[in-house]
Design a protein around this motif. Sequence first.
Motif, PDB file in Angstrom:
ATOM      1  N   ALA A 190      13.904 -11.034  14.346  1.00 20.25           N
ATOM      2  CA  ALA A 190      15.097 -10.344  13.852  1.00 20.25           C
ATOM      3  C   ALA A 190      16.177 -10.274  14.932  1.00 20.25           C
ATOM      4  O   ALA A 190      17.363 -10.399  14.643  1.00 20.25           O
ATOM      5  N   GLY A 191      15.768 -10.072  16.177  1.00 13.82           N
ATOM      6  CA  GLY A 191      16.734 -10.017  17.271  1.00 13.82           C
ATOM      7  C   GLY A 191      17.499  -8.706  17.350  1.00 13.82           C
ATOM      8  O   GLY A 191      18.695  -8.690  17.676  1.00 13.82           O
ATOM      9  N   PHE A 192      16.825  -7.593  17.057  1.00 16.76           N
ATOM     10  CA  PHE A 192      17.483  -6.296  17.137  1.00 16.76           C
ATOM     11  C   PHE A 192      18.013  -6.042  18.548  1.00 16.76           C
ATOM     12  O   PHE A 192      17.388  -6.433  19.526  1.00 16.76           O
ATOM     13  N   PRO A 193      19.134  -5.336  18.671  1.00 14.92           N
ATOM     14  CA  PRO A 193      19.733  -5.145  19.998  1.00 14.92           C
ATOM     15  C   PRO A 193      18.996  -4.160  20.891  1.00 14.92           C
ATOM     16  O   PRO A 193      18.980  -4.334  22.120  1.00 14.92           O
ATOM     17  N   THR A 194      18.412  -3.086  20.330  1.00  9.83           N
ATOM     18  CA  THR A 194      17.814  -2.057  21.172  1.00  9.83           C
ATOM     19  C   THR A 194      16.394  -1.667  20.787  1.00  9.83           C
ATOM     20  O   THR A 194      15.656  -1.139  21.608  1.00  9.83           O
ATOM     21  N   GLY A 195      15.996  -1.877  19.533  1.00 14.55           N
ATOM     22  CA  GLY A 195      14.676  -1.455  19.086  1.00 14.55           C
ATOM     23  C   GLY A 195      14.650  -0.021  18.584  1.00 14.55           C
ATOM     24  O   GLY A 195      13.572   0.539  18.359  1.00 14.55           O
ATOM     25  N   LYS A 196      15.810   0.599  18.363  1.00 11.03           N
ATOM     26  CA  LYS A 196      15.850   1.982  17.902  1.00 11.03           C
ATOM     27  C   LYS A 196      15.481   2.085  16.420  1.00 11.03           C
ATOM     28  O   LYS A 196      15.780   1.191  15.634  1.00 11.03           O
ATOM     29  N   THR A 197      14.836   3.186  16.079  1.00 10.23           N
ATOM     30  CA  THR A 197      14.414   3.445  14.706  1.00 10.23           C
ATOM     31  C   THR A 197      14.929   4.823  14.274  1.00 10.23           C
ATOM     32  O   THR A 197      15.627   5.507  15.024  1.00 10.23           O
ATOM     33  N   PHE A 198      14.533   5.242  13.084  1.00 11.19           N
ATOM     34  CA  PHE A 198      14.953   6.551  12.603  1.00 11.19           C
ATOM     35  C   PHE A 198      14.302   7.693  13.380  1.00 11.19           C
ATOM     36  O   PHE A 198      14.663   8.857  13.178  1.00 11.19           O
ATOM     37  N   GLU A 199      13.367   7.378  14.258  1.00 12.61           N
ATOM     38  CA  GLU A 199      12.781   8.426  15.100  1.00 12.61           C
ATOM     39  C   GLU A 199      13.828   9.052  16.025  1.00 12.61           C
ATOM     40  O   GLU A 199      13.679  10.203  16.443  1.00 12.61           O
ATOM     41  N   VAL A 200      14.885   8.291  16.355  1.00 18.35           N
ATOM     42  CA  VAL A 200      15.939   8.831  17.224  1.00 18.35           C
ATOM     43  C   VAL A 200      17.185   9.203  16.429  1.00 18.35           C
ATOM     44  O   VAL A 200      18.217   9.550  17.015  1.00 18.35           O
ATOM     45  N   TRP A 201      17.111   9.104  15.119  1.00 18.59           N
ATOM     46  CA  TRP A 201      18.259   9.445  14.274  1.00 18.59           C
ATOM     47  C   TRP A 201      18.411  10.958  14.188  1.00 18.59           C
ATOM     48  O   TRP A 201      17.462  11.680  13.913  1.00 18.59           O
TER      49      TRP A 201
END
Length: 253
Positions: free
Chosen positions: A66-77
């Motif tokens: 996928a090549g996501f920029p940071t790996g952030k998920t809804f856990e940090v939302w």
Amino acid sequence: MTDPAVENVIALMRTTRMPHARAVVADVLATAKAQRWDPTEVVRVLLEAEATGRNRSMLATRRKRAGFPTGKTFEVWDGALSTLPAATTSFLRTLEWVRRRENLIACGPSGTGKTLLLEALGQQAIDQGMSVSWLSMEDLGALVRRHRIDDSVNKAITRATNVDLICIDDIGLLPVSADAAEGFYRVVEASYEKRSLAISSNIHPSGFDELMPKTIATATVDRLLHHAHLCQTSGESVRLMQAQNGKGTRPMN
């Protein structure tokens, strides 16, 4: 079972490509012998270990592709920092719009959570077995230039859009080249009613003709908005606010 017998089982698992079950087979067999497991339970535990391991590997591969920029998920939302209604965020997280091949357009000022929203949704899509691709306008421009040489742009666009969800981030942040505008149109056209697009932009789609030729912008926006959920963020930059409050870095020891 004797050690040679265990080694024989491991060898057979190696030839049948069962790496995850092979990693635990010695311990499982030892436990099964000590606790007098039913043979069916042994088979179940080993197959479960293999299935779980394969699923974990598959998710890791999809995230890498996928090549996501940071790996952030809804856990940090943090919903309290978002100007989007909670009901809107809850609906987007169902991913029902992806299953219906609808689009998402998140537009608003820089730092108001658009990129985090797209990445968290993309990560959640992968968790639910979908495939995702993360692109920028610069990526699309480079793709067009690279494949125009041998007239393989259409094939390249087909490969790039062969996923369930395509995320294109930060439209309008930088000047849009002619190649990038063409690539953007081609992706939107190739995806129309076939797969979902999630786009973040600093400007409303109605202003895309300020970024690219009007003809391309009109054709692109027409297809993009036809089946789209438009979410507008507002307010000050969360990043700037956190920096001003001393929350952008960790204290030095």
